[in-house]
Scaffold this motif. Structure first.
Motif, PDB file in Angstrom:
ATOM      1  N   LEU A  99       0.817  -1.210   0.000  1.00 20.17           N
ATOM      2  CA  LEU A  99       0.000   0.000   0.000  1.00 20.17           C
ATOM      3  C   LEU A  99       0.855   1.265   0.000  1.00 20.17           C
ATOM      4  N   TYR A 100       2.122   1.151   0.400  1.00 25.29           N
ATOM      5  CA  TYR A 100       3.019   2.301   0.380  1.00 25.29           C
ATOM      6  C   TYR A 100       3.605   2.564  -1.005  1.00 25.29           C
ATOM      7  N   PHE A 101       3.253   1.755  -1.996  1.00 20.51           N
ATOM      8  CA  PHE A 101       3.932   1.810  -3.297  1.00 20.51           C
ATOM      9  C   PHE A 101       3.893   3.183  -3.963  1.00 20.51           C
ATOM     10  N   PRO A 102       2.818   3.985  -3.808  1.00 25.60           N
ATOM     11  CA  PRO A 102       2.845   5.321  -4.428  1.00 25.60           C
ATOM     12  C   PRO A 102       4.037   6.169  -3.993  1.00 25.60           C
ATOM     13  N   TRP A 103       4.577   5.919  -2.808  1.00 25.87           N
ATOM     14  CA  TRP A 103       5.732   6.694  -2.361  1.00 25.87           C
ATOM     15  C   TRP A 103       6.971   6.365  -3.188  1.00 25.87           C
ATOM     16  N   VAL A 104       7.034   5.150  -3.696  1.00 27.03           N
ATOM     17  CA  VAL A 104       8.165   4.759  -4.530  1.00 27.03           C
ATOM     18  C   VAL A 104       8.094   5.449  -5.888  1.00 27.03           C
ATOM     19  N   LEU A 105       6.886   5.720  -6.362  1.00 27.95           N
ATOM     20  CA  LEU A 105       6.694   6.294  -7.692  1.00 27.95           C
ATOM     21  C   LEU A 105       6.674   7.818  -7.710  1.00 27.95           C
ATOM     22  N   LYS A 106       6.734   8.448  -6.535  1.00 29.21           N
ATOM     23  CA  LYS A 106       6.503   9.894  -6.502  1.00 29.21           C
ATOM     24  C   LYS A 106       7.528  10.691  -7.299  1.00 29.21           C
ATOM     25  N   VAL A 107       8.739  10.137  -7.466  1.00 28.62           N
ATOM     26  CA  VAL A 107       9.733  10.869  -8.238  1.00 28.62           C
ATOM     27  C   VAL A 107       9.301  11.046  -9.692  1.00 28.62           C
ATOM     28  N   LEU A 108       8.381  10.191 -10.169  1.00 32.48           N
ATOM     29  CA  LEU A 108       7.915  10.287 -11.554  1.00 32.48           C
ATOM     30  C   LEU A 108       7.043  11.514 -11.766  1.00 32.48           C
ATOM     31  N   TRP A 109       6.264  11.896 -10.754  1.00 28.12           N
ATOM     32  CA  TRP A 109       5.408  13.072 -10.937  1.00 28.12           C
ATOM     33  C   TRP A 109       5.935  14.306 -10.201  1.00 28.12           C
ATOM     34  N   ALA A 110       7.119  14.210  -9.609  1.00 23.92           N
ATOM     35  CA  ALA A 110       7.707  15.387  -8.967  1.00 23.92           C
ATOM     36  C   ALA A 110       7.945  16.537  -9.953  1.00 23.92           C
ATOM     37  N   GLY A 137      11.943  33.557  -7.000  1.00 23.08           N
ATOM     38  CA  GLY A 137      12.681  32.909  -8.086  1.00 23.08           C
ATOM     39  C   GLY A 137      11.909  31.806  -8.782  1.00 23.08           C
ATOM     40  N   GLN A 138      10.591  31.688  -8.508  1.00 26.64           N
ATOM     41  CA  GLN A 138       9.844  30.580  -9.089  1.00 26.64           C
ATOM     42  C   GLN A 138       9.758  30.688 -10.616  1.00 26.64           C
ATOM     43  N   ALA A 139       9.621  31.908 -11.103  1.00 28.27           N
ATOM     44  CA  ALA A 139       9.495  32.066 -12.558  1.00 28.27           C
ATOM     45  C   ALA A 139      10.735  31.581 -13.282  1.00 28.27           C
ATOM     46  N   GLU A 140      11.911  31.936 -12.732  1.00 24.19           N
ATOM     47  CA  GLU A 140      13.141  31.495 -13.377  1.00 24.19           C
ATOM     48  C   GLU A 140      13.277  29.987 -13.315  1.00 24.19           C
ATOM     49  N   GLY A 141      12.937  29.403 -12.148  1.00 25.15           N
ATOM     50  CA  GLY A 141      13.051  27.947 -12.008  1.00 25.15           C
ATOM     51  C   GLY A 141      12.108  27.223 -12.938  1.00 25.15           C
ATOM     52  N   ARG A 142      10.884  27.756 -13.089  1.00 27.88           N
ATOM     53  CA  ARG A 142       9.895  27.078 -13.918  1.00 27.88           C
ATOM     54  C   ARG A 142      10.324  27.079 -15.379  1.00 27.88           C
ATOM     55  N   LYS A 143      10.964  28.156 -15.817  1.00 30.12           N
ATOM     56  CA  LYS A 143      11.431  28.213 -17.198  1.00 30.12           C
ATOM     57  C   LYS A 143      12.432  27.103 -17.476  1.00 30.12           C
ATOM     58  N   GLY A 144      13.353  26.881 -16.523  1.00 34.13           N
ATOM     59  CA  GLY A 144      14.339  25.829 -16.713  1.00 34.13           C
ATOM     60  C   GLY A 144      13.718  24.452 -16.747  1.00 34.13           C
ATOM     61  N   VAL A 145      12.708  24.218 -15.907  1.00 34.59           N
ATOM     62  CA  VAL A 145      12.060  22.910 -15.881  1.00 34.59           C
ATOM     63  C   VAL A 145      11.315  22.651 -17.178  1.00 34.59           C
ATOM     64  N   GLN A 146      10.619  23.677 -17.701  1.00 39.00           N
ATOM     65  CA  GLN A 146       9.892  23.491 -18.951  1.00 39.00           C
ATOM     66  C   GLN A 146      10.856  23.168 -20.094  1.00 39.00           C
ATOM     67  N   SER A 147      12.024  23.777 -20.081  1.00 39.45           N
ATOM     68  CA  SER A 147      13.012  23.476 -21.112  1.00 39.45           C
ATOM     69  C   SER A 147      13.482  22.036 -21.016  1.00 39.45           C
ATOM     70  N   ASP A 148      13.659  21.543 -19.776  1.00 37.16           N
ATOM     71  CA  ASP A 148      14.133  20.179 -19.597  1.00 37.16           C
ATOM     72  C   ASP A 148      13.034  19.140 -19.748  1.00 37.16           C
ATOM     73  N   ALA A 149      11.767  19.574 -19.737  1.00 37.13           N
ATOM     74  CA  ALA A 149      10.670  18.616 -19.786  1.00 37.13           C
ATOM     75  C   ALA A 149      10.709  17.770 -21.052  1.00 37.13           C
ATOM     76  N   LEU A 150      11.182  18.375 -22.149  1.00 37.91           N
ATOM     77  CA  LEU A 150      11.260  17.629 -23.398  1.00 37.91           C
ATOM     78  C   LEU A 150      12.470  16.707 -23.447  1.00 37.91           C
ATOM     79  N   HIS A 151      13.387  16.858 -22.503  1.00 43.59           N
ATOM     80  CA  HIS A 151      14.606  16.048 -22.460  1.00 43.59           C
ATOM     81  C   HIS A 151      14.811  15.531 -21.030  1.00 43.59           C
ATOM     82  N   PRO A 152      14.042  14.521 -20.606  1.00 38.30           N
ATOM     83  CA  PRO A 152      14.102  14.065 -19.206  1.00 38.30           C
ATOM     84  C   PRO A 152      15.480  13.614 -18.768  1.00 38.30           C
ATOM     85  N   TRP A 153      16.309  13.115 -19.709  1.00 40.91           N
ATOM     86  CA  TRP A 153      17.645  12.685 -19.297  1.00 40.91           C
ATOM     87  C   TRP A 153      18.503  13.855 -18.823  1.00 40.91           C
TER      88      TRP A 153
END
Length: 413
Positions: free
Chosen positions: A46-57, A190-206
């Motif tokens: 039942l704790y398994f969702p905690w293992v997967l949380k990094v996928l939706w972080a 600084g959220q706006a700057e951080g969000r821009k970087g994440v959106q750029s990396d979203a297309l390249h998860p590696w």
């Protein structure tokens, strides 16, 4: 700083409620109904969702605000409690299991959000220590409230009213978060700057994974959080069930293990936060891990006494108290180590980085606690606890080496 501690402590309190229900209340309930230790251990799934949380972080990092995520997840937890209140566990076991699984999924998303908030809010070594103290103490207080406290009164109050009370608590916290002023200040800097970087990396998860693994200290921290609780987790899971089989009733166990011992755990966590503001984390960890190994020797020796007696009950309570006190202290030190490592990462991936480390921490505990019951059924309590002791001693050696030549070595001033 006080506003930050109250905010974080309250959120971690409600986050600890599902863990308390499943780790303290459910095993005793199932053992009293005649289920095997193997069956009880498998409920850890039942704790398994905690293992997967990094996928939706990363989704939490880049979509919406932390306030909205927190209000949505806490409100969802309230609704799952209302659903559980309408189910009788004797007749709808799988329905109850489903609601608990949903609670874990929602709590894991809440955890990502509040961890990201903590990384942004806490500044300096002193705030890190006190903030992680609030995290661990709040989480364990929620576990005590839901596990030990409700286990002690469930026979009188009943299943339905118990979950109605939890729903009321969650709805109250959701209203608190909606108006919390602490989210209006440095949290969103600084959220706006951080969000821009994440959106750029979203297309390249590696790219995100390369950023995570390149953060200084991450490889050592990954190995540490996967292994530091293995021996302790086996003992924490199995020793109360040994007492249930030989020495204590479910009501006694709910009080001594679910309330008193967890109170010692909270004291240990609180002391960890205070000590971190005065001493280096490396020297603290080296000493505390050795003390934990010694306490495991003491607890393992009690397995040879099978006849119930007041002396044995006293020694068992002492063992549980020492074990939980040291475990709470170690947990505060560990989460501070994790957060210190995360603060070296780029702001755009900090929530994901911390979620990655905390996922490994949960995975290490979850895998071993799920297997511990089957191990005891297979080889018996004494042999299993010998393995737990060896694992605990191995972790102490790992920490000792790291303080001399590794990641925890003190830098010359």
């Amino acid at each position: 700083m006080n506003d930050k501690l109250v905010f974080l402590g309250l959120l971690y309190f409600v986050q600890g409620i599902p863990y308390g229900l499943q780790s303290l209340l459910l095993p005793v309930y199932l053992r009293g109904a005649g289920h095997s230790l193997t069956h009880i251990g498998l409920t850890k799934i039942l704790y398994f969702p905690w293992v997967l949380k990094v996928l939706w972080a990363p989704l939490v990092d880049r979509v919406g605000t932390k306030r909205r995520w927190l209000v949505a997840t806490v409100s969802g937890l309230a609704l799952t409690c209302l659903s559980s209140a309408a189910l009788a566990p004797e007749a709808h076991f799988w329905g109850v299991a489903g609601t608990l699984l949903a609670m874990n999924a929602l709590a894991s998303v809440q955890d990502i959000t509040v961890d990201g908030a903590a990384v942004g809010l806490l500044k300096g070594r002193s705030e890190l220590g006190l903030g992680n103290m609030a995290q661990v103490v709040g989480y364990k207080a929620g576990s005590v409230f839901a596990g030990g406290g409700l286990l002690a009164v469930i026979d009188v109050a009943g299943w339905g009213p118990m979950f109605m009370l939890l729903a009321f608590v969650y709805f109250g916290v959701a209203l608190f978060v909606w108006g919390a002023p602490v989210l209006d200040n440095e949290l969103l800097r600084g959220q706006a700057e951080g969000r821009k970087g994440v959106q750029s990396d979203a297309l390249h998860p590696w790219r995100v994974w390369r950023k995570l693994l390149s953060v200084p200290g991450t490889p050592w921290t990954m190995i540490y959080v996967l292994t530091y609780k293995l021996g302790e987790q086996g003992a924490v899971t199995m020793f109360p069930l040994f007492l249930l089989d030989h020495h204590m009733t479910a009501r006694e166990l709910g009080f001594w293990n679910g309330v008193i011992a967890m109170g010692f755990s909270i004291c240990g966590s609180s002391l960890g936060g205070v000590l971190l503001s005065q001493f280096s984390i490396g020297s603290l960890m080296r000493r505390v891990f050795v003390m934990r190994t010694v306490s495991m020797v003491f607890q393992s020796s009690l397995l040879t006494v099978l006849e119930p007696s007041p002396l044995m009950k006293g020694m068992a309570v002492l063992s549980l108290s020492i074990q939980h006190f040291l475990g709470g202290l170690i947990t505060t030190l560990t989460f501070t180590t994790m957060m210190h490592c995360t603060q070296r990462a780029e702001e755009s991936v900090q929530a994901t980085h911390y979620s990655f480390l905390s996922t490994l921490e949960v995975l290490g505990k979850l895998m071993f606690s799920a297997l511990a019951g089957g191990l005891v059924d297979w080889v018996g309590f004494p042999t299993a606890f010998l393995l737990f002791l060896v694992l605990s001693a191995g972790t102490a050696l790992h920490i000792w080496k790291a303080t001399d030549t590794g990641a925890l070595r003190e830098q010359p001033k």
